[in-house]
Design an enzyme around this catalytic site. Structure first.
Site, mmCIF file in Angstrom:
data_model
loop_
_atom_site.group_PDB
_atom_site.id
_atom_site.type_symbol
_atom_site.label_atom_id
_atom_site.label_comp_id
_atom_site.label_asym_id
_atom_site.label_seq_id
_atom_site.Cartn_x
_atom_site.Cartn_y
_atom_site.Cartn_z
ATOM 1 N N PHE B 125 4.139 6.257 48.858
ATOM 2 C CA PHE B 125 5.208 6.389 47.736
ATOM 3 C C PHE B 125 4.619 6.266 46.403
ATOM 4 C CE2 PHE B 125 9.619 5.539 47.050
ATOM 5 C CZ PHE B 125 10.142 6.179 48.072
ATOM 6 N N GLN B 251 15.173 2.417 34.077
ATOM 7 C CA GLN B 251 14.419 3.488 34.726
ATOM 8 C C GLN B 251 15.509 4.790 35.088
ATOM 9 O OE1 GLN B 251 13.173 3.136 39.227
ATOM 10 N NE2 GLN B 251 11.228 3.237 37.856
ATOM 11 N N HIS B 253 15.276 8.072 37.333
ATOM 12 C CA HIS B 253 14.675 8.415 38.314
ATOM 13 C C HIS B 253 14.334 10.021 38.330
ATOM 14 C CE1 HIS B 253 13.688 9.628 42.546
ATOM 15 N NE2 HIS B 253 13.513 8.367 43.052
ATOM 16 N N LEU B 263 21.025 10.728 44.281
ATOM 17 C CA LEU B 263 19.641 10.412 44.351
ATOM 18 C C LEU B 263 18.873 11.358 45.516
ATOM 19 C CD1 LEU B 263 17.300 9.002 42.610
ATOM 20 C CD2 LEU B 263 17.202 7.611 44.836
ATOM 21 N N GLU B 266 12.472 9.614 46.371
ATOM 22 C CA GLU B 266 11.186 9.838 46.228
ATOM 23 C C GLU B 266 10.288 10.235 47.653
ATOM 24 O OE1 GLU B 266 9.521 7.250 43.328
ATOM 25 O OE2 GLU B 266 7.825 6.931 44.378
ATOM 26 N N ARG B 297 7.524 6.660 38.154
ATOM 27 C CA ARG B 297 8.878 7.383 37.664
ATOM 28 C C ARG B 297 8.896 7.735 36.404
ATOM 29 N NH1 ARG B 297 12.511 4.172 41.919
ATOM 30 N NH2 ARG B 297 11.899 5.204 43.799
ATOM 31 N N HIS B 363 19.018 5.088 36.997
ATOM 32 C CA HIS B 363 18.468 4.359 38.264
ATOM 33 C C HIS B 363 18.672 3.020 38.492
ATOM 34 C CE1 HIS B 363 17.452 4.894 42.389
ATOM 35 N NE2 HIS B 363 16.227 4.394 42.051
ATOM 36 N N ARG B 405 9.576 -0.057 37.191
ATOM 37 C CA ARG B 405 9.574 -0.527 38.689
ATOM 38 C C ARG B 405 8.863 0.640 39.397
ATOM 39 N NH1 ARG B 405 12.631 0.442 43.290
ATOM 40 N NH2 ARG B 405 14.434 1.222 42.150
HETATM 41 C C1 LIG Z 1 20.597 6.094 45.391
HETATM 42 C C2 LIG Z 1 19.344 4.904 45.147
HETATM 43 C C3 LIG Z 1 18.186 4.850 46.113
HETATM 44 C C4 LIG Z 1 17.378 3.814 46.154
HETATM 45 N N1 LIG Z 1 16.209 3.557 46.776
HETATM 46 C C5 LIG Z 1 15.455 2.646 46.822
HETATM 47 C C6 LIG Z 1 14.184 2.460 47.849
HETATM 48 O O1 LIG Z 1 13.905 3.266 48.416
HETATM 49 N N2 LIG Z 1 13.462 1.491 47.741
HETATM 50 C C7 LIG Z 1 13.667 0.562 46.900
HETATM 51 O O2 LIG Z 1 13.026 -0.625 46.540
HETATM 52 N N3 LIG Z 1 15.094 0.347 46.079
HETATM 53 C C8 LIG Z 1 15.622 1.461 46.032
HETATM 54 N N4 LIG Z 1 16.794 1.480 45.330
HETATM 55 C C9 LIG Z 1 17.184 0.543 44.400
HETATM 56 C C10 LIG Z 1 17.737 -0.581 45.225
HETATM 57 O O3 LIG Z 1 18.429 0.080 46.243
HETATM 58 C C11 LIG Z 1 18.813 -1.578 44.385
HETATM 59 O O4 LIG Z 1 17.960 -1.983 43.100
HETATM 60 C C12 LIG Z 1 19.040 -2.788 45.291
HETATM 61 O O5 LIG Z 1 19.748 -2.343 46.570
HETATM 62 C C13 LIG Z 1 20.024 -3.891 44.491
HETATM 63 O O6 LIG Z 1 20.546 -4.735 45.581
HETATM 64 P P1 LIG Z 1 21.407 -5.953 45.206
HETATM 65 O O7 LIG Z 1 21.276 -6.774 46.298
HETATM 66 O O8 LIG Z 1 20.683 -6.377 43.876
HETATM 67 O O9 LIG Z 1 22.757 -5.420 44.671
HETATM 68 P P2 LIG Z 1 23.786 -4.471 45.321
HETATM 69 O O10 LIG Z 1 23.276 -4.035 46.725
HETATM 70 O O11 LIG Z 1 23.889 -3.270 44.393
HETATM 71 O O12 LIG Z 1 25.060 -5.314 45.727
HETATM 72 C C14 LIG Z 1 25.740 -5.774 44.384
HETATM 73 C C15 LIG Z 1 26.722 -6.626 45.325
HETATM 74 O O13 LIG Z 1 27.660 -7.365 44.267
HETATM 75 C C16 LIG Z 1 28.778 -7.463 44.451
HETATM 76 N N5 LIG Z 1 29.433 -7.558 43.082
HETATM 77 C C17 LIG Z 1 29.065 -7.042 41.923
HETATM 78 N N6 LIG Z 1 29.934 -7.365 40.826
HETATM 79 C C18 LIG Z 1 30.698 -8.259 41.346
HETATM 80 C C19 LIG Z 1 31.859 -9.223 41.052
HETATM 81 N N7 LIG Z 1 31.976 -9.092 39.997
HETATM 82 N N8 LIG Z 1 32.475 -9.938 41.863
HETATM 83 C C20 LIG Z 1 32.038 -9.897 43.337
HETATM 84 N N9 LIG Z 1 31.050 -9.428 43.745
HETATM 85 C C21 LIG Z 1 30.483 -8.375 42.962
HETATM 86 C C22 LIG Z 1 28.971 -6.140 45.286
HETATM 87 O O14 LIG Z 1 30.257 -6.210 45.904
HETATM 88 C C23 LIG Z 1 27.880 -5.918 45.985
HETATM 89 O O15 LIG Z 1 28.099 -6.873 47.299
HETATM 90 C C24 LIG Z 1 17.696 2.610 45.390
HETATM 91 C C25 LIG Z 1 18.605 2.603 44.504
HETATM 92 C C26 LIG Z 1 19.509 3.730 44.551
HETATM 93 C C27 LIG Z 1 20.913 3.815 43.607
#
Ligand SMILES: Cc1cc2nc3c(=O)[nH]c(=O)nc-3n(C[C@H](O)[C@H](O)[C@H](O)COP(=O)(O)OP(=O)(O)OC[C@H]3O[C@@H](n4cnc5c(N)ncnc54)[C@H](O)[C@@H]3O)c2cc1C
Lengths: 232, 593
Positions: B125, B251, B253, B263, B266, B297, B363, B405
């Protein structure tokens, strides 16, 4: 920009006695998906048009709807695949909360009822468990489920008998029953051998057609029923 | 009160509240459940709809299952990838604890791809190297290109097993503070939730509150982020006197689907995909000869912009090609099935036989709510803790990602710091009392929301949202300068003025998405402002923050984290302070790949 005739089944519990159809003529771009069109209608014509959405690319399962008579994810169907008129209704067989939003609580309750988690003795030591790629491939297909409910709500057996556990729950049971690391297959098979379990499946393949993840659901259900059969 | 909200909020006392059920929130909740702490998880989406499920590529940990690897190498890559803005004590925690976290996920049942001898398989990666930068290393653990989906599912399954109490489709609309706001020594004492299905308000009084609400990619027009990623947690904390840290580091992507930003992971390049310009040349040769397409990236995104500027975009337009044809049908279909599906469905392109048009897409937020290593939110450069408030996942800034990142490090961040959050909160819950109740905690937010839904006329939220997203794309994107950024700051202030008159058409109390989207727009405006103001103040280029008027990194002045506070009473943000970077092992060096 050309346009499409968008017909939405609408229902506001605070105003309407029953659901009704409303038509909108919505401008569209060539690569638009149904979700884009719904969003544009909401922005241009009526902010109260209500639907769930999140990832907008087919992985979160929020926007499963009945589109031109078939259960699909609104973010995965391109408008050009549908022609000039599009009808959008909530998933059938589930209680409507408002417009295109259905109550998913019972659906998730059924999912929870099949022990959808790994049950296994903690392995000794600190390391990972081993599993061959073949053992993993055994249940790969059913790990894809995003719990969008497109399958369960397309199933005539479910419409006829709402207590039927439904394809989505069976898929998630399958994911563990055939995982070499899991030790609770018998418990799940017991649950699914119930009168509202796998036997209600009539192999109409609606679920397979509806699944946006391409899971061979009927095959999974048949594998579960034959596992029940062979344990008797 | 307008019909959009029901009168009479309910009141619940509980030890811990987790806001958000993505990877970070779920692991924290699981840890709290294991410790027997009464916990409420509030999430505006059903947990399995969280954007963690969209992560494709993988999660890095130096398991060394397929070739030699060490957590020290992972730590180094993280620091260098972050252009030395990464706090090295945090990077050490990340790289060390990634290993047991990934193994624990396997033990929870995550279906990783396997090596021939049955171990977790690993692949390459971007930016992950062996022996401190010698060449790519196979460090990313993966489950096809659905790693995030499997992490989200596995953690949710374990939460069900542990009996975690979820409040699904509860939108947290405010934080409650007691004894003053965060910048006045106050303590976070709970949250106000809005139940989406019926418009009722619910006040939760708690000893500890975790923000795990994810990022804010929807501030940009072309983005890989879900509609729901609107910076809620960041904005709510900011409104209560918490500074936001390193917001200028956002970032892009490199490989998003042209126009819509979905997306293409990668992983496509990890498996050996090429990036080609209109001459058919692998242009990364000119930018990062050693790592080529697997350079970090920020570098690859800039390279694409440079190619486009030099007229080498495809057909002279603003995109280039991602080419995986040479990998063959088998690899493409088995290792990259979702990506292949995206190209087919959303572009009508067949990756087995055609190159795929791509362009950079907004991203990931490196910045966010500042925390210490135990996920406790801090109030300023001295590291003093805001009692009761925690943050983990994309919403937080520890800082492990520094100025940029590395791929797969966000999932690691969720696991490691989600778990740490749960542990720390549990310890605090056991040793503290419930804070005093604050009567009328919900009044302010109820009034704001009711006002939006009862204005006879005003601006539609969609218009402001569209203008903001276009502005951020044009002015606060991959390349920036003084003129673009000061215009952005001015324009955001103007949009905030418009927002004060925003009008929601739906006045009902049942599933009022019109109202909630308007509320979310307010969060986006705040996070966009923090981003633009911080970017304007940082007169250097580092990682994802690229100033054409200050093209070099300036360690003498800017080897420090930006902290920005919200202006009072709607005034633009002005107060900025800098927090020194923690350097333990690796002295800053020029970043060459
Ligand atoms: C398409 C894509 C591919 C990716 N691929 C990778 C990868 O391969 N490897 C990697 O390391 N990272 C990757 N990332 C980044 C990574 O997936 C995210 O940064 C990470 O999953 C974020 O997780 P989180 O738990 O912080 O929030 P999220 O999974 O975004 O969850 C947010 C949560 O907060 C809740 N929420 C938000 N606002 C409120 C509110 N006001 N009230 C109540 N609930 C709320 C939502 O309901 C949700 O449950 C990728 C990102 C994207 C977009």
């Amino acid at each position: 920009m050309s346009s499409v005739e968008l017909k939405i089944q609408r229902f506001d519990p605070e105003r309407d006695a029953a659901p009704h159809w409303v038509n909108y003529t919505v401008p569209v771009e060539p690569m638009d998906r149904v979700l884009d069109v719904l969003t544009r209608a909401k922005e241009l014509f009526d902010g109260s048009i209500t639907f769930r959405r999140s990832c907008a690319h087919g992985v979160c399962g929020s926007d499963a709807l009945m589109i031109n008579g078939r259960n699909r994810l609104a973010c995965k169907v391109r408008v050009e695949q549908l022609g000039k008129s599009i009808s959008v209704a909530p998933l059938p067989g589930l209680p409507v909360i408002k417009d295109l939003v259905v109550d998913m609580d019972a659906f998730f309750g059924k999912y929870r009822s099949v022990l959808p988690f790994l049950v296994a003795e903690e392995p000794a030591g600190e390391g990972e468990r081993h599993q061959t790629q073949e053992q993993r491939d055994r249940y790969d297909d059913t790990t894809k489920c995003i719990l969008c409910a497109a399958c369960t709500s397309s199933c005539p057996s479910f419409w006829a008998q709402p207590d039927y556990v439904g394809p989505a729950a069976i898929v998630n049971a399958h994911r563990f029953i055939f995982d070499s690391r899991d030790e609770a297959a018998d418990d799940r098979l017991e649950i699914l051998a119930d009168e509202d379990g796998v036997w209600r499946c009539r192999t109409t393949f609606n679920c397979v057609d509806a699944c946006p993840r391409g899971i061979n659901i009927t095959k999974a259900i048949l594998e579960v029923s034959s596992a029940i059969g062979s344990r008797r | 009160m307008s019909g959009a909200l029901r009168a009479n909020a309910s009141r619940t006392d509980i030890d811990a509240v987790v806001v958000g059920a993505g990877g970070a929130g779920l692991w924290a909740a699981l840890e709290l459940a294991r410790e027997g702490i009464p916990t409420a998880v509030l999430t505006k989406l059903y947990p399995t709809r969280s954007h963690t499920g969209a992560a494709q590529g993988g999660v890095c940990a130096a398991l060394g299952n397929v070739e030699e690897d060490h957590w020290e190498w992972h730590m180094f890559d993280t620091v260098k990838g972050g252009d030395y803005l990464t706090d090295q004590d945090a990077a050490e925690v990340l790289a060390r604890e990634a290993i047991p976290a990934v193994i624990e996920l396997e033990r929870m049942g995550l279906p990783f791809n396997r090596t021939p001898d049955g171990k977790i398989d690993q692949r390459r990666f971007g930016g992950h190297t062996r022996n401190y930068g010698e060449g790519p290393v196979r460090r990313s653990c993966y489950a096809a290109d659905r790693t995030g989906h499997m992490i989200l599912q596995t953690l949710y399954q374990q939460c069900i097993k542990a009996g975690v109490k979820f409040y699904d489709e509860y939108h947290v609309v405010d934080l409650v503070f007691e004894g003053g706001e965060a910048d006045k020594g106050g303590r976070c004492s709970g949250v106000v939730g809005y139940k989406i299905s019926d418009g009722s308000l619910h006040v939760f009084r708690a000893k500890t509150v975790l923000l795990a609400t994810g990022g804010y990619g929807r501030a940009w027009r072309v983005t890989s982020n879900a509609h729901s990623l609107t910076g809620d947690g960041m904005a709510l904390a900011w409104r209560h006197g918490v500074p936001l840290m390193d917001m200028e580091f956002y970032q892009f992507h490199p490989t998003g689907i042209v126009g819509i930003g979905i997306l293409l992971s990668e992983a496509a390049r990890g498996e050996g995909g090429y990036l080609l310009n209109n001459e058919g040349k692998r242009f990364m040769e000119s930018y990062a000869p050693k790592l080529m397409e697997l350079a970090p990236r920020d570098m690859v995104s800039r390279a694409i912009y440079q190619e486009v500027r030099a007229g080498r975009g495809i057909d002279g337009k603003d995109y280039v090609y991602l080419d995986v044809r040479h990998l063959g049908r088998k690899v493409i279909e088995e290792k990259l099935p979702d990506i292949t599906d995206f190209a087919r469905v959303y572009q009508g392109v067949e990756p087995i036989s055609e190159p795929v048009p791509i362009q950079p897409t907004a991203h990931y937020a490196m910045g966010g709510v500042p925390t210490n290593l135990n996920t406790e939110v801090i109030a300023g450069p001295d590291g003093s803790v805001v009692p009761g408030l925690f943050a983990a996942g994309e919403v937080a800034c520890v800082s492990v990602h520094g100025a940029n990142r590395l791929g797969t490090n966000s999932l690691v961040d969720l696991l490691v710091f989600g778990k740490r959050a749960g542990k720390r909160m549990a310890a605090i819950c056991k040793s503290t009392q419930l804070p005093a109740a604050r009567p009328g905690a919900e009044t302010a937010v109820a009034d704001e929301m009711a006002a939006m839904a009862s204005r006879p006329e005003g601006v539609r939220p969609a218009e402001i949202r569209r203008d903001l997203a276009a502005l951020m794309m044009d002015n606060v994107g991959v390349y920036r300068d003084e003129a673009l950024l000061s215009a952005a700051v001015r324009e955001i202030a103007r949009l905030k003025g418009e927002y004060a008159r925003v009008r929601v058409e739906d006045t009902g109390s049942v599933f009022n998405t019109d109202l909630l989207e308007a509320r979310e727009l307010g969060y986006l405006l705040d996070t966009a402002e923090a981003t633009a103001v911080s970017a304007l103040a940082r007169k250097e280029s580092r990682g994802a923050h690229s100033r054409e008027d200050y093209p070099d990194r300036d360690d003498a002045k800017f080897l420090a984290h930006t902290m920005v506070w919200r202006g009072s009473d709607g005034a633009p943000a002005e107060r900025i302070a800098y927090k020194p970077v923690t350097i333990t092992i690796f002295e800053p060096k020029p970043r060459i790949y």
